[in-house]
Motif scaffolding. Structure first.
Motif, mmCIF file in Angstrom:
data_model
loop_
_atom_site.group_PDB
_atom_site.id
_atom_site.type_symbol
_atom_site.label_atom_id
_atom_site.label_comp_id
_atom_site.label_asym_id
_atom_site.label_seq_id
_atom_site.Cartn_x
_atom_site.Cartn_y
_atom_site.Cartn_z
ATOM 1 N N GLU A 12 0.823 -1.133 0.163
ATOM 2 C CA GLU A 12 0.055 0.133 0.050
ATOM 3 C C GLU A 12 0.936 1.331 -0.062
ATOM 4 O O GLU A 12 1.879 1.132 0.851
ATOM 5 C CB GLU A 12 -1.075 0.002 1.293
ATOM 6 N N TYR A 13 0.449 2.106 -0.751
ATOM 7 C CA TYR A 13 1.305 3.395 -0.797
ATOM 8 C C TYR A 13 0.382 4.830 -0.459
ATOM 9 O O TYR A 13 -0.678 4.519 -0.750
ATOM 10 C CB TYR A 13 1.649 3.809 -2.507
ATOM 11 N N TYR A 14 1.090 5.666 -0.063
ATOM 12 C CA TYR A 14 0.425 7.158 -0.125
ATOM 13 C C TYR A 14 1.367 7.626 -1.415
ATOM 14 O O TYR A 14 2.347 7.223 -1.738
ATOM 15 C CB TYR A 14 1.155 7.733 1.335
ATOM 16 N N THR A 15 0.994 8.861 -1.919
ATOM 17 C CA THR A 15 1.321 9.662 -2.551
ATOM 18 C C THR A 15 1.595 10.910 -2.014
ATOM 19 O O THR A 15 1.076 11.529 -1.073
ATOM 20 C CB THR A 15 0.581 10.094 -4.131
ATOM 21 N N LEU A 16 2.753 11.725 -2.319
ATOM 22 C CA LEU A 16 3.099 12.916 -1.889
ATOM 23 C C LEU A 16 2.147 13.989 -2.764
ATOM 24 O O LEU A 16 2.188 14.129 -4.008
ATOM 25 C CB LEU A 16 4.197 13.388 -2.022
ATOM 26 N N ARG A 17 1.397 15.050 -1.938
ATOM 27 C CA ARG A 17 0.649 15.951 -2.783
ATOM 28 C C ARG A 17 1.849 16.741 -3.661
ATOM 29 O O ARG A 17 3.002 16.916 -3.336
ATOM 30 C CB ARG A 17 0.130 16.876 -1.817
ATOM 31 N N PRO A 18 1.227 17.588 -4.565
ATOM 32 C CA PRO A 18 2.190 18.081 -5.598
ATOM 33 C C PRO A 18 2.862 19.203 -4.876
ATOM 34 O O PRO A 18 3.930 19.478 -5.525
ATOM 35 C CB PRO A 18 0.880 18.898 -6.690
ATOM 36 N N ALA A 50 4.959 7.015 -1.813
ATOM 37 C CA ALA A 50 5.551 6.944 -0.402
ATOM 38 C C ALA A 50 5.021 5.551 0.043
ATOM 39 O O ALA A 50 3.934 5.256 0.496
ATOM 40 C CB ALA A 50 5.655 7.928 0.483
ATOM 41 N N GLY A 51 6.014 4.560 0.118
ATOM 42 C CA GLY A 51 5.547 3.248 0.715
ATOM 43 C C GLY A 51 6.458 2.243 -0.270
ATOM 44 O O GLY A 51 7.486 2.540 -0.739
ATOM 45 N N PRO A 52 6.218 0.814 -0.072
ATOM 46 C CA PRO A 52 4.794 0.203 0.246
ATOM 47 C C PRO A 52 5.055 -0.393 1.454
ATOM 48 O O PRO A 52 6.205 -0.538 1.950
ATOM 49 C CB PRO A 52 4.570 -0.566 -0.799
ATOM 50 N N ASP A 99 0.214 16.156 6.367
ATOM 51 C CA ASP A 99 -0.331 16.919 5.270
ATOM 52 C C ASP A 99 0.269 16.836 4.108
ATOM 53 O O ASP A 99 -0.159 17.182 3.051
ATOM 54 C CB ASP A 99 -0.381 18.354 5.886
ATOM 55 N N ASP A 100 1.333 16.082 3.988
ATOM 56 C CA ASP A 100 2.172 15.967 2.570
ATOM 57 C C ASP A 100 1.461 14.743 2.017
ATOM 58 O O ASP A 100 1.997 14.632 0.862
ATOM 59 C CB ASP A 100 3.735 15.640 2.927
ATOM 60 N N LEU A 101 1.034 13.780 2.761
ATOM 61 C CA LEU A 101 0.373 12.557 2.110
ATOM 62 C C LEU A 101 -0.866 12.437 1.727
ATOM 63 O O LEU A 101 -1.947 12.999 2.505
ATOM 64 C CB LEU A 101 0.942 11.388 3.329
ATOM 65 N N ALA A 102 -1.054 12.073 0.564
ATOM 66 C CA ALA A 102 -2.546 11.817 0.202
ATOM 67 C C ALA A 102 -2.677 10.355 -0.380
ATOM 68 O O ALA A 102 -1.620 9.640 -0.436
ATOM 69 C CB ALA A 102 -2.673 12.768 -1.161
ATOM 70 N N PRO A 103 -4.115 9.803 -0.136
ATOM 71 C CA PRO A 103 -4.018 8.409 -0.268
ATOM 72 C C PRO A 103 -3.571 7.985 -1.850
ATOM 73 O O PRO A 103 -3.776 8.691 -2.640
ATOM 74 C CB PRO A 103 -5.661 8.213 -0.363
ATOM 75 N N GLY A 104 -2.874 6.803 -1.863
ATOM 76 C CA GLY A 104 -2.347 6.331 -3.234
ATOM 77 C C GLY A 104 -2.699 5.015 -3.500
ATOM 78 O O GLY A 104 -4.092 4.430 -3.086
#
Length: 408
Positions: free
Chosen positions: A229-235, A270-272, A340-345
């Motif tokens: 499972e991953y998060y994505t960094l916000r732009p 970011a992950g997994p 706050d930097d992390l969005a669902p991935g």
């Protein structure tokens, strides 16, 4: 299915199955070859969900299939991308030691990389690390400038196009349901009809053990699905990562630990983590197939694996359900990262072969019989190595199936 008689049927339209198909028709142009893909589109599972990294060959034991395939395959892949105008980038990777307990393992990685012929590999200190990745923190790191990123679904699509141009047939929405011996050939049943083939090449990924069992092949492993499972960094946080930032891996496991990966589309993952999936295509926690879960739970090797690694398994589960724990582990490499930097991935599912003794197979496992070649374990760097692996499988098939090279 207009043509139902084939010399070879390839189960699985992922990057390895398609590379194999392409190489097979290029080397043996008179063969009738079909690819049978379960989904409506090609390369939708492990190929379509991987990180896109072009690995350089640092992690792998010298002389192993992983090392040999990766070292041989990486330049083949770069050349293929150049020839076919497929975008890639040699952005480089740092493997970062954050405390002294990891320094010995970092030195081992350097020695492995050198032994495998990785070019430009360099052990660096904190100052050089900050030049390469200004926001990363560590006491020492391994810098691999040749590591890169690519669009593997696009690579797989070009393999498919080349295969089709060589006269091969691709059937989508055609999962292998059963295989029976009929009149000296193999009758491969799919929802779209029966394909008669003299031989099978099994590149079915998450279902490779099942396909092998259909022709009564003795297989001493079971595919256990692990979800990453991953998060994505916000732009607005992309500036925190310039290329690829990895931890020093634990050599007991065939997983690399949570890391940061900039992909070819420009986003940063970011992950997994690595948690048991409750179905072979369990990309979400809610994806549960009772029959497939029972296959896992009734396999003796699963419980032997669990007995060895239950503490790690619980740790991965806690990280799966706790964003704060995930964030804590991510901060080891990037202390500035915040929630706050992390969005669902997204997520991927790894087809991890596990032996009856509970061992997690770390290397490629490819076996052959008279009628079939089975790719039972194809871990990372499978995509990087796909051209070299395809050539290897074709050579195994040529020997096992007694195929004659037209030039001989």
């Amino acid at each position: 299915m207009e043509r139902q008689q084939y010399d070879v049927a390839i189960a699985g339209g992922g990057i390895i199955g398609l590379s194999t198909a392409m190489h097979l028709t290029q080397r043996f142009p008179d063969l009738r070859v079909a690819v049978l893909e379960k989904e409506a589109e090609l390369a939708t599972h492990q190929t379509g969900h991987n990180s896109g990294v072009i690995h350089s060959g640092i992690y792998y034991r010298p002389g192993s299939h992983k090392a040999n395939f990766c070292v041989a395959g990486v330049q083949k892949l770069i050349n293929f991308c150049d020839e076919n105008e497929i975008e890639y980038e040699r952005c480089g990777k740092v493997i970062v030691a954050t405390d002294e307990s990891e320094l010995g393992r970092l030195d081992d990685l350097y020695e492995r990389g050198v032994a495998n012929g990785v070019q430009g590999l360099e052990v660096i200190g904190p100052e050089r690390l900050r030049e390469i990745e200004p926001h990363a923190a560590g006491i020492r790191a391994l810098w691999a400038p040749g590591t890169g990123i690519a669009d593997y679904p696009k690579v797989a699509q070009v393999y498919a196009t080349n295969f089709a141009h060589s006269g091969g047939d691709i059937f989508t929405e055609s999962p292998v349901q059963s295989i029976d011996r009929r009149g000296g050939t193999l009758a491969v049943q799919t929802p779209k009809g029966t394909v008669q083939a003299k031989h099978i090449i099994n590149c079915a990924g998450l279902y490779a053990d099942r396909v092998a069992a259909m022709i009564e092949e003795r297989v001493d492993v079971r595919i256990i699905p692990f979800r990453g499972e991953y998060y994505t960094l916000r732009p607005e946080s992309h500036h925190l990562v310039s290329g690829l930032i990895y931890p020093v891996p634990d050599p007991r496991f065939p997983f690399l630990g949570v890391h940061y990966t900039r992909n070819i589309q420009g986003s940063v993952e970011a992950g997994p983590n690595a948690v048991l999936a409750l179905s072979r295509e369990g990309y979400r926690k809610s994806d549960i197939r009772v029959g497939e879960t029972m296959e896992t739970l009734t396999y003796p090797g699963f419980w032997k694996m669990t007995a060895k690694h239950w503490r790690t398994g619980l740790s991965e589960m806690r990280r799966s359900y706790s964003k704060s724990i995930f964030l804590r582990d991510l901060r080891r490499l990037l202390p500035e990262i915040s929630e706050d930097d992390l969005a669902p991935g997204g997520a991927g599912v790894r087809a991890q072969a596990v032996g009856k003794n509970g061992a997690l197979l770390d290397d490629f496992s490819i076996i052959r019989g008279r009628e079939a070649v089975h790719v039972l374990n194809a871990p990372s760097p499978g995509a990087t190595s796909s051209l070299a692996i395809g050539e290897h499988i074709v050579q195994l098939a040529a020997e096992a199936f007694e195929l004659r090279d037209p030039s001989s």
